[in-house]
Scaffold this active site. Structure first.
Site, PDB file in Angstrom:
ATOM      1  N   LEU A  12       0.842  -1.194   0.000  1.00 31.34           N
ATOM      2  CA  LEU A  12       0.000   0.000   0.000  1.00 31.34           C
ATOM      3  C   LEU A  12       0.872   1.237   0.000  1.00 31.34           C
ATOM      4  O   LEU A  12       1.969   1.234   0.550  1.00 31.34           O
ATOM      5  CB  LEU A  12      -0.865  -0.005   1.249  1.00 31.34           C
ATOM      6  CG  LEU A  12      -1.919  -1.114   1.318  1.00 31.34           C
ATOM      7  CD1 LEU A  12      -2.586  -1.109   2.669  1.00 31.34           C
ATOM      8  CD2 LEU A  12      -2.939  -0.947   0.209  1.00 31.34           C
ATOM      9  N   CYS A  13       0.342   2.292  -0.580  1.00 31.87           N
ATOM     10  CA  CYS A  13       1.060   3.559  -0.604  1.00 31.87           C
ATOM     11  C   CYS A  13       1.341   4.010   0.826  1.00 31.87           C
ATOM     12  O   CYS A  13       0.480   3.837   1.675  1.00 31.87           O
ATOM     13  CB  CYS A  13       0.245   4.623  -1.330  1.00 31.87           C
ATOM     14  SG  CYS A  13       0.287   4.336  -3.104  1.00 31.87           S
ATOM     15  N   PRO A  14       2.494   4.538   1.140  1.00 29.68           N
ATOM     16  CA  PRO A  14       3.519   4.938   0.172  1.00 29.68           C
ATOM     17  C   PRO A  14       4.604   3.903  -0.097  1.00 29.68           C
ATOM     18  O   PRO A  14       5.634   4.247  -0.673  1.00 29.68           O
ATOM     19  CB  PRO A  14       4.141   6.155   0.870  1.00 29.68           C
ATOM     20  CG  PRO A  14       4.117   5.757   2.317  1.00 29.68           C
ATOM     21  CD  PRO A  14       2.862   4.946   2.504  1.00 29.68           C
TER      22      PRO A  14
ATOM     23  N   HIS B  46      -3.516   5.048   2.105  1.00 31.93           N
ATOM     24  CA  HIS B  46      -4.059   3.726   1.810  1.00 31.93           C
ATOM     25  C   HIS B  46      -5.484   3.450   2.254  1.00 31.93           C
ATOM     26  O   HIS B  46      -6.139   2.661   1.621  1.00 31.93           O
ATOM     27  CB  HIS B  46      -3.141   2.612   2.292  1.00 31.93           C
ATOM     28  CG  HIS B  46      -2.413   2.924   3.527  1.00 31.93           C
ATOM     29  ND1 HIS B  46      -1.087   3.229   3.503  1.00 31.93           N
ATOM     30  CD2 HIS B  46      -2.809   3.023   4.788  1.00 31.93           C
ATOM     31  CE1 HIS B  46      -0.694   3.471   4.719  1.00 31.93           C
ATOM     32  NE2 HIS B  46      -1.705   3.361   5.519  1.00 31.93           N
TER      33      HIS B  46
END
Ligand code: SF4
Lengths: 76, 348
Positions: A12-14, B46
């Protein structure tokens, strides 16, 4: 010259941005990196990271829930 | 001869204060680059990516967005492993929830200071304001952060510098103290006025803090995880999963995570090789993961629980597929639980 692949699927970002950043820091200007991600946020974050750090996005692509960003390393 | 610019690294959280602080330094002619630390608990990005209903909204990472507004480079640093020590044993304790804010600040400034030494930068900029946060941003904690981080007087807080003794960048003339600010207290008005003056719009204003540890519900799920393990321990996957779904613990060592909507279901699917997973097959319904060592009776209970969240909740029986991490599976036919069958104490 083949692209250097960063497999950021399942992250998942980042985290995808961090993986790309760490990979790019070992490369020379002109080299191509292909980031394969499953988090759609990467389609925003990796290009934003490229813009501020002087790299060029060559293309972005979305297929079967995978998001791909190809970038060319700029002068650091 | 041109005098080389002083170089500063600014801690960028993605919020307004760090945006303003970095801008003040840039305005004074300092070469500024941003640094952003990823602890695993950050609110960034997220949760929007996971939850389908949020997908239409822009999924920007605020730290990257801030750096772009400022026109500076941003270095995002993964500190997931090292940060665990801060969360497990904060010397200055926790805030209202499991947020170890003061230790966290010290840790981040220390990491930024180490980065400066390595990269040949002169000082650190943060958006701290005296009195802004009850735990980490008080008059008496400001010197604690400077000292304990090792940054000492190479730590500049442009938004409240005038309320503090002059730092090295001020004494050396790298920045003009007169053009720094004297904000204090909890009010956000001075920051908003300054943002308007600098022409910044559309900035993020996180309410509680920059991370999930300030969230009461999240903290209680983390505390539950530690209790069930008998020690303070987590991996990145654990703390990510705490951000997703409904969590139920029917008994110690047995937890069920039920997706709330399709986006979460997709996210949980990625964990099917690590956990026993359940999904309804006779009716549309959510995906669920089982965490812990379980017996057949527990699996049946979990199946009845997820049926309650499926379209078959009012039916006599619902079919549920139980899938092992190795991919093998079997079917169960169960009666959905009634809401009154789910004790309050199961909810985490
Ligand atoms: S809110 Fe979270 S990230 Fe921010 S200072 Fe507190 S513990 Fe650190």
């Amino acid at each position: 010259m083949s692209n250097i692949i960063v497999d950021a699927r399942g992250l998942l970002c980042p985290m995808p941005v961090i993986r790309v950043q760490d990979c790019v820091s070992t490369l020379d200007a002109g080299e191509l990196v292909e980031a394969v991600c499953s988090d759609p946020g990467a389609l925003n974050d990796i290009p934003a990271w490229c813009r501020i750090n002087g790299h060029r996005v060559v293309r972005t692509q979305e297929k079967d829930d995978e998001y791909i960003v190809v970038l060319e390393v700029g002068e650091l | 001869m041109t005098i080389p610019k002083a170089k500063a690294v600014a801690l960028i959280s993605g919020g307004l204060d760090s945006l303003l602080a970095a801008h003040v330094a840039i305005e004074q002619g300092v070469h500024v680059e941003g640094i952003n630390f990823f602890t695993g608990f950050c609110v960034e990005g997220h949760t929007h990516a996971i939850r389908k209903q949020d997908r239409s909204k822009p999924k920007r990472n605020n730290a990257l967005w801030v750096a772009e507004q400022l026109g500076i480079k941003l270095h995002i640093i993964d500190i997931i492993e090292e940060y665990k020590a801060v969360v497990f044993n904060p010397r200055y304790g926790y805030g209202a929830n499991l947020n170890p804010c003061l230790d966290c600040k010290i840790f981040m400034v220390r990491k930024a200071h180490e980065w400066c030494l390595k990269q040949g930068f002169d000082f650190i900029v943060t958006g701290e304001v005296i009195g802004q946060r009850p735990m980490s941003q008080r008059k008496d904690t400001m010197p604690v952060v400077s000292r304990q981080s090792g940054a000492e007087d190479r730590l500049l807080r442009p938004l409240c510098a005038k309320n503090l003794p002059p730092t090295l960048p001020e004494r050396e003339g790298w920045v003009d103290r007169e053009k720094l600010y004297d904000f204090s207290g909890r009010s956000r008005k001075p920051q908003m006025a300054l943002a308007a003056r600098f022409g910044f719009k559309d900035y993020a204003q996180p309410a509680g803090g920059c991370c999930f540890l300030t969230d009461a519900q999240y903290s209680s799920k983390l505390a539950d995880l530690w209790r069930s393990r008998g020690e303070k321990r987590y991996e990145l996957d654990d703390i990510m999963l705490l951000k997703v779904g409904r969590h139920f613990r029917p008994k110690p060592g047995f937890k069920v995570i039920v997706a709330r909507e399709e986006g979460e279901g997709k996210f949980l699917q990625g964990y099917r090789k690590q956990f026993l997973s359940l999904s309804t097959t006779s009716h549309p319904g959510p995906l669920a993961l089982i965490d812990g060592e379980v017996e057949p009776a527990d699996i049946e209970l979990a199946a009845r629980l997820i049926s309650r969240y499926s379209k078959g909740r009012n039916e006599e029986k619902v079919e549920v597929e139980v899938r092992q991490p190795d991919g093998s599976s079997h079917q169960l036919r169960v009666q959905p639980l009634a809401p009154s069958d789910i004790p309050e104490a199961w909810h985490l």
